[in-house]
Design a protein around this motif. Structure first.
Motif, PDB file in Angstrom:
ATOM      1  N   VAL A  17      -1.415   6.244  -3.323  1.00  0.00           N
ATOM      2  CA  VAL A  17      -0.121   6.191  -4.009  1.00  0.00           C
ATOM      3  C   VAL A  17       0.741   7.372  -3.571  1.00  0.00           C
ATOM      4  O   VAL A  17       1.927   7.218  -3.273  1.00  0.00           O
ATOM      5  N   PHE A  62       4.906  -1.507  -5.978  1.00  0.00           N
ATOM      6  CA  PHE A  62       4.743  -0.161  -5.431  1.00  0.00           C
ATOM      7  C   PHE A  62       5.959   0.324  -4.648  1.00  0.00           C
ATOM      8  O   PHE A  62       6.283   1.506  -4.680  1.00  0.00           O
ATOM      9  N   ALA A  74       5.509   3.742  -6.471  1.00  0.00           N
ATOM     10  CA  ALA A  74       4.849   4.707  -5.579  1.00  0.00           C
ATOM     11  C   ALA A  74       5.841   5.559  -4.801  1.00  0.00           C
ATOM     12  O   ALA A  74       5.453   6.538  -4.172  1.00  0.00           O
TER      13      ALA A  74
END
Length: 136
Positions: A17, A62, A74
């Motif tokens: 991440v 993400f 992310a």
């Protein structure tokens, strides 16, 4: 599958991440490596489309993508992710972990998130097949 294996996978997930946010890792590669083919996900910040059932949906969460509410979780970027497991249980060839993970941003602020992860062995590798996270 051993407890040490789960701890390593959690560390890899957190580092991944962070690397996505630094443009050091492609989100598609990350999701393909970390998540099982059949996966159930409830992302922390998802509301309109609460669940993600495909790799494409997880990638969207993400890094922004085809789901309109996604803002690139992310991409914050995060400085660090650390897990505090409340418990890890093993059943047959599966593992389940619950606890908190903490996302640290570049201002040093931590975001505490509750999580439940399920793990399976797929193609000889441990992968996430259940991912549920929410704010306390």
């Amino acid at each position: 599958m051993l407890k040490e294996d789960i701890l390593q996978i959690q560390e890899e997930w957190g580092n991944g991440v962070v690397q996505i946010g630094k443009n050091e890792l492609d989100a598609k590669d990350f999701v393909n490596k970390m998540y099982a083919t059949e996966v159930l996900m409830k992302p922390t910040m998802a509301k309109e489309q609460a669940f993600r059932m495909t790799h494409a949906d997880i990638i969207s969460y993400f890094v922004c993508g085809h789901i309109s509410e996604d803002n690139g979780f992310a991409l914050k970027p995060w400085l660090n992710v650390r897990f505090e497991n409340e418990g890890i249980h093993f059943k047959n060839k599966q593992a389940f972990a619950v606890g908190h993970y903490f996302f640290t941003d570049f201002d040093g602020e931590e975001t505490k998130v509750e999580y439940s992860f399920g793990y399976v062995i797929e193609e000889g590798k441990i992968k996430i097949n259940l991912h549920h996270s929410s704010l306390p």
